[in-house]
Design an enzyme around this catalytic site. Sequence first.
Site, short mmCIF file in Angstrom:
data_model
loop_
_atom_site.label_atom_id
_atom_site.label_comp_id
_atom_site.label_asym_id
_atom_site.label_seq_id
_atom_site.Cartn_x
_atom_site.Cartn_y
_atom_site.Cartn_z
N THR A 53 -9.50 2.76 -22.40
CA THR A 53 -9.41 3.43 -23.69
C THR A 53 -8.49 4.62 -23.53
O THR A 53 -8.30 5.13 -22.42
CB THR A 53 -10.77 3.96 -24.15
OG1 THR A 53 -11.17 5.01 -23.25
CG2 THR A 53 -11.84 2.89 -24.16
N GLU A 54 -7.93 5.07 -24.62
CA GLU A 54 -7.00 6.20 -24.53
C GLU A 54 -7.70 7.49 -24.15
O GLU A 54 -7.06 8.44 -23.74
CB GLU A 54 -6.24 6.36 -25.84
CG GLU A 54 -7.12 6.77 -27.00
CD GLU A 54 -6.35 6.80 -28.31
OE1 GLU A 54 -5.94 5.72 -28.75
OE2 GLU A 54 -6.14 7.88 -28.85
#
Lengths: 263, 329
Positions: A53-54
């Site tokens: 995930t970012e």
Amino acid sequence: MSASLDYTRQEIMAIATGREIRDGELAIFGVGLSMLAGYFAHANHAPNLRSMTEGGVYGATPVGGLPWGIECNRISSNATCFSSALDALGFLVASGRCDVGVIGAAQVDKFGNVNTTGIWDGEIGEKFRPPKTRLPGAGGANDIACGAKRFIIMVTHEPKRFAEKVTYISSPGYLEGGDARSRHGFVGGGPSAIITTLGVLRPEAGTNEFVLDGWFTFSSPEEIKANTGWDLRTSPRAKVIAEPTREELANLRKVDQTGALRK
Amino acid sequence: MSSKLISLAEAVRRFSWDGMQYASGAALPVGSDAIIFGRELLRQRRRDLHAIFHCNSQQLNLLAAAGAVTKAECGFSALEVFGFANGLRRAVESGQLALEDYSNLAMPLRFLGGALNWPFVPATVNIGSDMQYRSAFAPDDYPNKTKIPSVVDPFSGREIGAFSPLKPDVAAIHVTLADATGNSILLGTEWSRVELSRAAKKVVIIADAIVDPGCIRQFPNLVRIPDLIVEAVVYWPFAAWPQSSPGMYDVDEGHMKFMNKALATEQGTADYIRDFVAPFDDIDSYLDMIGRENIATLSQSSTSFLLDPYRKWILSPEQIAEHAAELAA
């Protein structure tokens, strides 16, 4: 809807997006529906997918349903690494290492440019002015659009969302088309598909204009064209897209425990 | 080093002022953020803030709804799956707040540039899009040439962009565990708290729990913010509520929705401030305000096991008071 299987348009959109993701790839998902599509791929056909995930949460799978956010307990209880945004979006995406990203859009145009910043009445004009409706902004999508080897855009298919030209480019697709991206030297290759609630669009070689590549069994080229704000051309290879299998639906619903895609 | 533990009210009195550049971390929209510091900013009626938030959170949403922010710089301005941030949205759409857009990588890169005292940071993202060409801070300038100006890479000759570094006046940074001098352990993603802590001129740590220094000496590798750069430490449990703090408590889904709905209108915001900003006098009355049953439920998190290695060093409120007195002596 299918005669044999009951599923929603959101579900087939997520499944069609997941089918774009291959086993073993380094992949990044935003929060929300794109995350469900990514983790569906992991559960269904890409067990060696390297997902991130970012927010810098790696190796995790959602527990208890669609996470509310990247640092939500639903995605932080089985991670193998807690890192940072600079690590995820910088070292692993801006570096050119990331194979594929999935992003959403409020508005997309025929060259795959994405607006997630705002809705204005008409053009913005020379002077910047506040939007009539403020949207979430770019988040990590701009970084994924610039840096991932390819990215997939997931968007509900409605005329207002499919514009000849987006009002504001939050995340670059092919800009004015052709090789316009090369002007900026982006390490990423650009959008490889727009997956919608009605079908799939892909960039035409050379022009990089998005053309119709496939439609779902409940949809049709006519319906898709009627819901697209530019004169959508059809690829000679365009065809009906396979329905979700029982196994695909079961795997998607395992990930989407709270039924976010069935609402 | 002597104790830097001070009260929340004193921290806001000493480390905030009208018109300041105020940064908060982590500021993930649903995660760890120093939201309690924002509540106190409103209690002390701070105005005209220039908010530097990597991402919007319920803190910026609240400050914007209350009219305390005139400028903001953000990478993402909603609340993830909880939807649009109604308070921030209202302030932006009415023109009361100028929101300068960047991306989620641009913000930590700008913190990094500030931390290293670089003149600019090479930008290979945000270029070629309207984030480069449009500026809410300089609306007349189009295409904008000062927000992310083009520069030539001296090695390749290729045109890229330049990000302006950030050095916020003060950063209030939420952490899970800190000792009394400010050595901090962050459970969950760092997001950009490490870069922010080095970029800000002053750092105030807001900790969910205070630990004995023995904990820090056991896990020095995990101390991502060292006391060397910390001005003050505020102990405040459930400081990120209604957002989550991994290992400590879950996101309060009901209050996230309730709060965001309230911030959609001026009246709702006034009511929210009356009921959830103004009433508490200390930690006990703050926890009463959240509700003791609710606290118990939120504490039963699937992430609780993350805290296990540190539990034996967590100090009780009485021990914190004693410990502070010892260090002061």
